[in-house]
Design an enzyme around this catalytic site. Structure first.
Site, PDB file in Angstrom:
ATOM      1  N   THR A 284     -12.248   3.111  11.653  1.00 37.66           N
ATOM      2  CA  THR A 284     -11.478   3.465  10.425  1.00 37.66           C
ATOM      3  C   THR A 284     -10.751   1.778   9.948  1.00 37.66           C
ATOM      4  O   THR A 284     -10.772   0.987  10.923  1.00 37.66           O
ATOM      5  CB  THR A 284     -10.191   4.253  10.851  1.00 37.66           C
ATOM      6  OG1 THR A 284     -10.782   5.605  10.903  1.00 37.66           O
ATOM      7  CG2 THR A 284      -9.295   4.100   9.752  1.00 37.66           C
TER       8      THR A 284
ATOM      9  N   ASP B 149      -6.022   1.948  -4.393  1.00 40.96           N
ATOM     10  CA  ASP B 149      -7.257   1.696  -3.792  1.00 40.96           C
ATOM     11  C   ASP B 149      -7.622   3.056  -3.159  1.00 40.96           C
ATOM     12  O   ASP B 149      -8.823   3.046  -2.534  1.00 40.96           O
ATOM     13  CB  ASP B 149      -7.527   0.288  -2.869  1.00 40.96           C
ATOM     14  CG  ASP B 149      -6.425   0.363  -1.663  1.00 40.96           C
ATOM     15  OD1 ASP B 149      -5.656   1.446  -1.577  1.00 40.96           O
ATOM     16  OD2 ASP B 149      -6.576  -0.609  -0.821  1.00 40.96           O
TER      17      ASP B 149
ATOM     18  N   SER C   5       0.994  -1.260   0.136  1.00 37.44           N
ATOM     19  CA  SER C   5      -0.007  -0.080   0.027  1.00 37.44           C
ATOM     20  C   SER C   5       0.920   1.197  -0.238  1.00 37.44           C
ATOM     21  O   SER C   5       1.621   1.444  -1.009  1.00 37.44           O
ATOM     22  CB  SER C   5      -0.931  -0.040   1.041  1.00 37.44           C
ATOM     23  OG  SER C   5      -1.933   1.016   1.221  1.00 37.44           O
ATOM     24  N   HIS C   6       0.799   1.946   1.417  1.00 37.00           N
ATOM     25  CA  HIS C   6       1.574   3.296   1.110  1.00 37.00           C
ATOM     26  C   HIS C   6       2.627   3.370   2.119  1.00 37.00           C
ATOM     27  O   HIS C   6       3.443   4.303   2.320  1.00 37.00           O
ATOM     28  CB  HIS C   6       0.681   4.598   1.578  1.00 37.00           C
ATOM     29  CG  HIS C   6       0.135   4.317   2.784  1.00 37.00           C
ATOM     30  ND1 HIS C   6      -1.163   3.607   3.080  1.00 37.00           N
ATOM     31  CD2 HIS C   6       0.412   4.782   3.967  1.00 37.00           C
ATOM     32  CE1 HIS C   6      -1.498   3.556   4.169  1.00 37.00           C
ATOM     33  NE2 HIS C   6      -0.481   4.461   5.062  1.00 37.00           N
TER      34      HIS C   6
ATOM     35  N   LYS D 121      -3.604  -8.374   1.460  1.00 36.23           N
ATOM     36  CA  LYS D 121      -4.852  -8.141   1.440  1.00 36.23           C
ATOM     37  C   LYS D 121      -5.742  -9.058   1.089  1.00 36.23           C
ATOM     38  O   LYS D 121      -5.458  -9.688   0.069  1.00 36.23           O
ATOM     39  CB  LYS D 121      -5.492  -6.866   1.012  1.00 36.23           C
ATOM     40  CG  LYS D 121      -4.880  -5.532   1.643  1.00 36.23           C
ATOM     41  CD  LYS D 121      -5.011  -4.080   0.746  1.00 36.23           C
ATOM     42  CE  LYS D 121      -4.304  -2.664   1.319  1.00 36.23           C
ATOM     43  NZ  LYS D 121      -4.605  -1.882   0.616  1.00 36.23           N
TER      44      LYS D 121
ATOM     45  N   ASP E 151      -2.653   6.127  -4.107  1.00 37.51           N
ATOM     46  CA  ASP E 151      -1.559   5.577  -3.210  1.00 37.51           C
ATOM     47  C   ASP E 151      -1.037   4.453  -3.951  1.00 37.51           C
ATOM     48  O   ASP E 151      -1.170   4.030  -5.363  1.00 37.51           O
ATOM     49  CB  ASP E 151      -2.334   5.156  -1.920  1.00 37.51           C
ATOM     50  CG  ASP E 151      -3.073   4.064  -2.217  1.00 37.51           C
ATOM     51  OD1 ASP E 151      -3.775   3.725  -3.149  1.00 37.51           O
ATOM     52  OD2 ASP E 151      -3.351   2.859  -1.038  1.00 37.51           O
TER      53      ASP E 151
ATOM     54  N   MET F  55     -11.598   8.787   5.698  1.00 39.32           N
ATOM     55  CA  MET F  55     -10.404   9.948   5.703  1.00 39.32           C
ATOM     56  C   MET F  55      -8.985   9.642   5.027  1.00 39.32           C
ATOM     57  O   MET F  55      -8.513  10.467   4.324  1.00 39.32           O
ATOM     58  CB  MET F  55     -10.178  10.426   6.924  1.00 39.32           C
ATOM     59  CG  MET F  55      -9.599  11.672   7.227  1.00 39.32           C
ATOM     60  SD  MET F  55     -10.587  13.102   6.488  1.00 39.32           S
ATOM     61  CE  MET F  55      -9.447  13.903   6.106  1.00 39.32           C
ATOM     62  N   SER F  56      -8.718   8.299   4.901  1.00 38.13           N
ATOM     63  CA  SER F  56      -7.397   7.963   4.405  1.00 38.13           C
ATOM     64  C   SER F  56      -7.526   8.021   2.678  1.00 38.13           C
ATOM     65  O   SER F  56      -6.636   7.986   2.114  1.00 38.13           O
ATOM     66  CB  SER F  56      -6.986   6.597   4.967  1.00 38.13           C
ATOM     67  OG  SER F  56      -7.945   5.732   4.433  1.00 38.13           O
TER      68      SER F  56
END
Length: 460
Positions: free
Chosen positions: A303, A243, A103-104, A113, A239, A323-324
């Site tokens: 979250t 996603d 991911s980041h 995932k 990112d 929010m991400s």
């Protein structure tokens, strides 16, 4: 008993440092553990993809071996964005798939995932994988599983361009941060009829230009400059595994995902009056009233992409966001988080206006901070740290204290949040208020709480 680093089993994925905590052997064992869970559910086929990280091909080979040695048939879709792996899982493998992605996280990280039978593995289900490995509870394989290779990108892009309708072609800039989204984003948005300026769309797992995390303003500066110096109307950023979506206006304003969700919710509620809209605990306090004003029911959730997805399933919500930058559409799509698709839906809405930046800038806004991070001492448990802080915290003037995920403290004129990250050893803070004076007052209350622990350093 097989030995594996326990701390790579996170709340909603598996993630670790390649060669240290996430080894080839670990990937193989994780493959076998997922296969054991699959066997329990009668699942025989799993889609497998990877992002553009340098460690991806090798990890893919070892987890694939874990699957096939356990009798699972593998659909190898190669290097794809995470939502493309989800697309393959849903359309080809009954909702079962594993994406190899960091991911980041920094370049030396990678992870998995996972979806089985339409359910994202999270929380307890991920801990069960660890338990299977530690107890050698693997399924006995009959025959070796097969491997089929397929390029899914054409079908994925066609599925989007087949139902997204822009009112006019737009002129956009995109920044993939050298993440895997760069291999597909330009093609997608050009396929919708737009002129596209591409920044850092060549896939490079060392991320040489900036980190592929659009939630951090510093990673959007190149895109902001391109919009100011060029003729593009709007900027989209992704990112590392595409996603998540970042959005920037022509005049350089960052439209954070909770404000993006206002626009998406309004659009979806036009067609689905009374529908539920889910958002995470980090979101603006202006979002719930906006959803209600447009005829929807607002639901706050903890979250994490897997928590949001399961809440969508339970409630039947047609759209959700966090929010991400994870935005989830069940309406006209499959319910998984997809930055590329969210970008297309945004362009569909904005193409009805001659001034898309004005549409975005007019969304309700108050004074807020981006995410602020506090590093945790080595080996400490973030959730425990939050619990200890919360036990002795006092917040003068608070109207509500929400504890679904950390501590979100509501005041008449703003809110403060502190929670433990589920992916990295940090505490996450966010503040919002009607005035600068109010935000500073709320921050000072939180500062006193944070500094009651001598190991924590206030980030402002």
């Amino acid at each position: 008993m097989a030995s594996i680093a326990r701390d790579i089993f996170k709340a909603y994925d598996i993630r670790g440092i390649v060669g240290k905590t996430l080894t080839d052997e670990a990937a193989y064992l994780i493959g076998k553990a997922i296969a054991a869970k699959a066997a329990e559910k009668g699942i025989t086929r799993i889609a497998l993809g990877r992002d553009g990280r340098l460690s991806g091909p090798e990890l893919m080979e070892h987890i694939r071996r874990g699957f096939t040695d356990s009798g699972i048939n593998v659909l190898n879709v190669g290097m794809v964005a995470t939502p493309m792996l989800y697309f393959a899982a849903v359309n080809e493998c009954g909702g079962s798939g594993v994406m190899i992605t960091g991911s980041h996280n920094p370049p030396d990280y990678n992870g998995f995932k996972m979806m089985l039978g339409g359910d994202t593995l999270a929380g307890e289900a991920i801990q069960e994988l660890l338990s299977i490995i530690e107890k050698d509870g693997f399924a006995a394989a009959g025959k070796q599983g097969s491997v089929t290779e397929k390029d899914i990108s054409g079908e994925y892009l066609k599925h989007i361009t087949g139902h997204i309708r822009l009112k006019r072609p737009m002129n956009i800039a995109i920044d993939a941060g050298n993440g895997v989204g760069g291999a597909f984003a330009g093609k997608l948005y050009k396929g919708l009829g737009n002129k596209v300026t591409e920044l850092f769309c060549d896939v490079d797992g060392t991320f040489p230009n900036h980190h592929p995390d659009p939630s951090k303003p510093k990673n959007l500066q190149d895109l902001i400059a391109a919009l100011k110096n060029g003729d593009a109307e709007i900027g989209l950023a992704f990112d590392g595994d595409a996603d998540r979506l970042g959005v920037v206006t022509k005049d350089g304003n960052i439209i954070y995902p909770d404000r993006q969700l206002m626009l998406f919710a309004q659009d979806v509620l036009n067609r689905n009056p009374g529908a539920k809209v889910i958002f995470d605990v980090k979101s603006t306090r202006l979002l719930a009233p906006w959803i209600k004003e447009h005829g929807g029911k607002a639901i706050m959730e903890k979250t994490g992409h897997s928590f949001i997805k399961s809440a969508m399933k339970e409630t039947g919500a047609p759209v959700a966001g966090e929010m991400s930058g994870h935005i989830f559409f069940k309406e006209r799509w499959f319910g998984f988080d997809d930055g590329l698709y969210a970008g297309a839906r945004l362009l569909e809405i904005l193409s009805a206006s001659d001034n898309p930046s004005e549409v975005l800038n007019n969304l309700p806004q108050s004074i807020s901070t981006p995410e602020l991070n506090i590093a945790l001492p080595e080996g400490s448990n973030g959730h425990q740290v939050i619990d200890e802080l919360a036990a002795k915290a006092e917040f003068e003037g608070a109207t509500e204290i929400i504890t679904i995920d950390g501590l979100r403290v509501e005041f008449p004129d703003g809110f403060g949040l502190m929670r433990a990250s589920n992916t990295t050893p940090i505490l996450v803070l966010r503040f919002e208020a009607d005035t600068q004076e109010a935000i500073e007052r709320i921050q000072n209350q939180f500062k006193a709480v944070i500094e009651s622990n001598p190991n924590l350093i206030w980030p402002l």
